[in-house]
Design a protein around this motif. Structure first.
Motif, PDB file in Angstrom:
ATOM      1  N   ASP A   7       0.838  -1.229   0.074  1.00  0.00           N
ATOM      2  CA  ASP A   7      -0.015   0.051  -0.117  1.00  0.00           C
ATOM      3  C   ASP A   7       0.556   1.259   0.116  1.00  0.00           C
ATOM      4  N   PHE A   8       2.185   1.196  -0.228  1.00  0.00           N
ATOM      5  CA  PHE A   8       3.022   2.191  -0.152  1.00  0.00           C
ATOM      6  C   PHE A   8       3.041   3.297   0.864  1.00  0.00           C
ATOM      7  N   HIS A   9       2.684   2.970   2.118  1.00  0.00           N
ATOM      8  CA  HIS A   9       2.547   3.861   3.238  1.00  0.00           C
ATOM      9  C   HIS A   9       3.790   4.300   3.605  1.00  0.00           C
ATOM     10  N   THR A  10       4.916   3.487   3.537  1.00  0.00           N
ATOM     11  CA  THR A  10       6.208   3.949   3.796  1.00  0.00           C
ATOM     12  C   THR A  10       7.056   3.607   2.292  1.00  0.00           C
ATOM     13  N   LYS A  11       7.604   4.633   1.852  1.00  0.00           N
ATOM     14  CA  LYS A  11       8.223   4.518   0.231  1.00  0.00           C
ATOM     15  C   LYS A  11       9.588   5.484   0.238  1.00  0.00           C
ATOM     16  N   ILE A  12      10.191   5.032  -1.073  1.00  0.00           N
ATOM     17  CA  ILE A  12      11.429   5.578  -1.496  1.00  0.00           C
ATOM     18  C   ILE A  12      10.719   6.255  -2.907  1.00  0.00           C
ATOM     19  N   ARG A  13      10.560   7.542  -2.978  1.00  0.00           N
ATOM     20  CA  ARG A  13       9.984   8.705  -4.213  1.00  0.00           C
ATOM     21  C   ARG A  13      11.193   9.087  -4.944  1.00  0.00           C
ATOM     22  N   GLN A  14      11.211   8.880  -6.155  1.00  0.00           N
ATOM     23  CA  GLN A  14      11.919   9.474  -6.863  1.00  0.00           C
ATOM     24  C   GLN A  14      11.266  10.211  -8.248  1.00  0.00           C
ATOM     25  N   ASN A  15      11.789  11.122  -8.766  1.00  0.00           N
ATOM     26  CA  ASN A  15      11.300  11.785  -9.874  1.00  0.00           C
ATOM     27  C   ASN A  15      12.278  11.836 -11.107  1.00  0.00           C
ATOM     28  N   ALA A  16      11.793  11.840 -12.400  1.00  0.00           N
ATOM     29  CA  ALA A  16      12.604  11.725 -13.478  1.00  0.00           C
ATOM     30  C   ALA A  16      12.129  12.682 -14.650  1.00  0.00           C
ATOM     31  N   SER A  17      12.809  13.370 -15.197  1.00  0.00           N
ATOM     32  CA  SER A  17      12.464  13.942 -16.745  1.00  0.00           C
ATOM     33  C   SER A  17      12.070  13.177 -17.798  1.00  0.00           C
ATOM     34  N   LYS A  18      11.278  13.757 -18.624  1.00  0.00           N
ATOM     35  CA  LYS A  18      10.891  13.166 -19.623  1.00  0.00           C
ATOM     36  C   LYS A  18      11.986  12.254 -20.405  1.00  0.00           C
ATOM     37  N   LYS A  19      13.064  12.903 -20.607  1.00  0.00           N
ATOM     38  CA  LYS A  19      14.189  12.097 -21.401  1.00  0.00           C
ATOM     39  C   LYS A  19      14.439  10.839 -20.712  1.00  0.00           C
ATOM     40  N   TYR A  20      14.227  10.517 -19.706  1.00  0.00           N
ATOM     41  CA  TYR A  20      14.610   9.212 -18.949  1.00  0.00           C
ATOM     42  C   TYR A  20      13.383   8.247 -19.210  1.00  0.00           C
TER      43      TYR A  20
END
Length: 381
Positions: free
Chosen positions: A326-339
């Motif tokens: 349920d992802f109540h604890t998580k590692i969150r990352q963002n990446a731009s469109k080129k990836y």
């Protein structure tokens, strides 16, 4: 056998005989049934269901209908739950560990859930009576209500739930696992507030409104609702005029309020008519993903997630890794469109992890998100 041992032995035999006679004369008392529900630090059992907190009846429970009645109840004592209880780990003031042990909450008068000061910094979880063991420790997640099932709140009373600010972790007024639904109906009035935290919303799960109910939710420095609420056909929602975007208050109809006409998938930010234009620019498609555990460039305890790029309405991607489905604890990352992918290392070998990805589109400095991908799982190698 010495005299002392013989006397003790005779005493034991006599006690056993007396016990046999007593049991023959009257039936043995049955152990109180445990209903899998903890309220204000007290385990609800058949012996205390009619007056859970022993204060004259502010909290009552009907096991036959799984109904909790709150009558001007003031709840502040929390109980520390772990995954072995079958729910998310953390402290909660109302916690449900039994399957469908709490289906309905009936409100009478004005009831509150309010964490005492200092709990979030590691104070002891002190129960209201000896019916539950006291548990000490720092709460990394704090909830007002914690359950795995749908809950309906009804009645003519009001219910305010407040959870404190937490330096790290999640603090949520209502946490319903597996995206279950909180339904508010009748004349019930429910107000939710969650302090600032690194994770969480005011409500984890869905919200459904009906009748003439009033509902408000606020998340300090965050998003109040992760999913837009659902309204029954007869419930025409109105939003308080001038409310801050994250502070939402819905009512069926009231003078001086704006009609609710649009919504955002991940937050109740698009509450004004002009925001409807953003909906046309939201990522339309669900991201398709694949996993590569033990990624060769990073070695053991790593995983790389690849996704299929979206050609329209997309400026980037967001992805989560978690040990919890349920992802109540998580590692969150963002990446731009080129990836076309991203990953994480330092995972515990042999443990199961879950991954999800979604696209976002940045419009006028605001990110609007698409739907999460189907959740993928893997065992770290």
């Amino acid at each position: 056998m010495n005299v002392k041992k013989r006397i003790l032995g005779m005493g034991l035999v006599s006690a056993m005989m007396l016990g046999s006679i007593a049991s023959a004369a009257q039936p043995q008392a049955q152990a109180a049934a445990d209903y899998g529900l903890i309220v204000g630090g007290v385990k609800v059992r058949s012996a205390n269901a009619s007056d859970v907190l022993k204060d004259g009846g502010s909290v009552k429970y009907d096991a036959a209908t799984a109904t909790l009645t709150l009558d001007n109840a003031m709840l502040s004592d929390a109980y520390m739950f772990s995954e072995s209880d079958g729910v998310a780990s953390g402290s909660a003031i109302i916690g449900v560990t039994g399957k469908d042990a709490l289906k309905t909450i009936v409100l009478k008068g004005e009831s509150e859930i309010n964490y005492p000061g200092g709990v979030g910094s590691g104070a002891s979880m002190v129960p209201a009576s000896g019916d539950a063991a006291s548990v000490s420790g720092e709460a990394v997640s704090m909830y007002g209500i914690l359950s795995n099932s749908d809950i309906t709140i009804k009645g003519s009373g009001s219910f305010s739930i407040s959870t404190p600010t937490l330096a790290a972790g999640s603090t949520e007024a209502v946490y319903l696992a597996d995206t279950k639904t909180l339904t508010i109906k009748g004349k019930a009035s429910v107000s939710l507030y969650s302090g600032a935290s690194t994770e969480g919303n005011a409500v984890h799960g869905n919200v459904k409104l009906s009748g003439t109910s009033v509902f408000s939710a606020y998340k300090e420095s965050g998003i109040a609702l992760a999913v837009a609420p659902v309204f029954t056909k007869k419930y025409t929602p109105y939003l308080s005029a001038g409310e801050a975007p994250d502070n939402v208050e819905f009512t069926k109809k009231k003078p001086g309020r704006k009609k609710y006409t649009a919504y955002s998938y991940v937050s109740i930010k698009s509450v004004y008519k002009e925001d409807a234009e953003l909906e046309a620019k939201r990522p339309e498609k669900e991201v398709i993903v694949s996993l590569i555990p033990n990624y060769e460039s990073w070695g053991s305890g790593s995983c790389y997630v690849e996704w299929k790029q979206l050609s329209t309405n997309c400026t980037g991607y967001q992805y989560d890794f978690s040990q919890y489905s349920d992802f109540h604890t998580k590692i969150r990352q963002n990446a731009s469109k080129k990836y076309v992918g991203g990953g994480v290392s330092g995972l515990t070998v042999g443990k199961t992890y879950y991954v999800r990805v979604r696209a976002y589109n940045k419009v006028d400095g605001k990110k609007i998100y698409g739907k999460w991908s189907k959740v993928k799982s893997f065992v770290a190698e």
